[in-house]
Design a protein around this motif. Sequence first.
Motif, PDB file in Angstrom:
ATOM      1  N   LYS A  42       0.833  -1.207   0.000  1.00  0.00           N
ATOM      2  CA  LYS A  42       0.000   0.000   0.000  1.00  0.00           C
ATOM      3  C   LYS A  42       0.870   1.260   0.000  1.00  0.00           C
ATOM      4  O   LYS A  42       0.615   2.214  -0.733  1.00  0.00           O
ATOM      5  N   ASN A  43       1.929   1.250   0.822  1.00  0.00           N
ATOM      6  CA  ASN A  43       2.823   2.399   0.876  1.00  0.00           C
ATOM      7  C   ASN A  43       3.568   2.601  -0.444  1.00  0.00           C
ATOM      8  O   ASN A  43       3.784   3.736  -0.875  1.00  0.00           O
ATOM      9  N   LYS A  45       2.431   1.765  -3.450  1.00  0.00           N
ATOM     10  CA  LYS A  45       1.454   2.302  -4.400  1.00  0.00           C
ATOM     11  C   LYS A  45       1.221   3.789  -4.146  1.00  0.00           C
ATOM     12  O   LYS A  45       1.128   4.575  -5.082  1.00  0.00           O
ATOM     13  N   THR A  46       1.129   4.171  -2.879  1.00  0.00           N
ATOM     14  CA  THR A  46       0.935   5.577  -2.516  1.00  0.00           C
ATOM     15  C   THR A  46       2.126   6.412  -2.977  1.00  0.00           C
ATOM     16  O   THR A  46       1.948   7.503  -3.533  1.00  0.00           O
ATOM     17  N   GLY A  48       4.176   5.734  -5.426  1.00  0.00           N
ATOM     18  CA  GLY A  48       4.125   5.808  -6.888  1.00  0.00           C
ATOM     19  C   GLY A  48       3.124   6.842  -7.363  1.00  0.00           C
ATOM     20  O   GLY A  48       3.401   7.607  -8.293  1.00  0.00           O
ATOM     21  N   GLU A  49       1.975   6.880  -6.732  1.00  0.00           N
ATOM     22  CA  GLU A  49       0.951   7.870  -7.103  1.00  0.00           C
ATOM     23  C   GLU A  49       1.436   9.281  -6.787  1.00  0.00           C
ATOM     24  O   GLU A  49       1.214  10.210  -7.565  1.00  0.00           O
ATOM     25  N   ASP A  50       2.122   9.454  -5.653  1.00  0.00           N
ATOM     26  CA  ASP A  50       2.673  10.766  -5.300  1.00  0.00           C
ATOM     27  C   ASP A  50       3.712  11.218  -6.332  1.00  0.00           C
ATOM     28  O   ASP A  50       3.733  12.386  -6.726  1.00  0.00           O
ATOM     29  N   ARG A  52       3.837  10.289  -9.482  1.00  0.00           N
ATOM     30  CA  ARG A  52       3.123  10.611 -10.720  1.00  0.00           C
ATOM     31  C   ARG A  52       2.511  12.006 -10.643  1.00  0.00           C
ATOM     32  O   ARG A  52       2.632  12.806 -11.562  1.00  0.00           O
ATOM     33  N   ARG A  53       1.877  12.318  -9.504  1.00  0.00           N
ATOM     34  CA  ARG A  53       1.280  13.652  -9.344  1.00  0.00           C
ATOM     35  C   ARG A  53       2.344  14.743  -9.379  1.00  0.00           C
ATOM     36  O   ARG A  53       2.134  15.801  -9.964  1.00  0.00           O
TER      37      ARG A  53
END
Length: 100
Positions: A42-43, A45-46, A48-50, A52-53
């Motif tokens: 979960k961390n 994935k978070t 990775g999303e951060d 990307r943003r």
Amino acid sequence: MKTQNMKNIAGIAGIAAGAAALAILLLRKREDGTTVGSNLLKNAKTAGEDLRRFGVKMKNRLMNDISGPNGEPVYSDMYDRNFYEDENGRRVYLESAAQS
């Protein structure tokens, strides 16, 4: 020669024991029902999303006035060539970017 074989077997046994211990730690249930492995996933994935943003923010800051012919977002590849993606997902490289 026999000593070398024993060292190899001991090394393999140590690696196997370490892998087993790591698997037990990652799959052990906590009081709230989650596992360490699921928490790490979960961390990741978070994070990775951060990232990307952050990349989108930097792109908008550096290339905010560039868009494709129909208002598509324009990206820059590793060779600093500007492109947008058409409706089929193919890259269309720009000679000179249109100003929006």
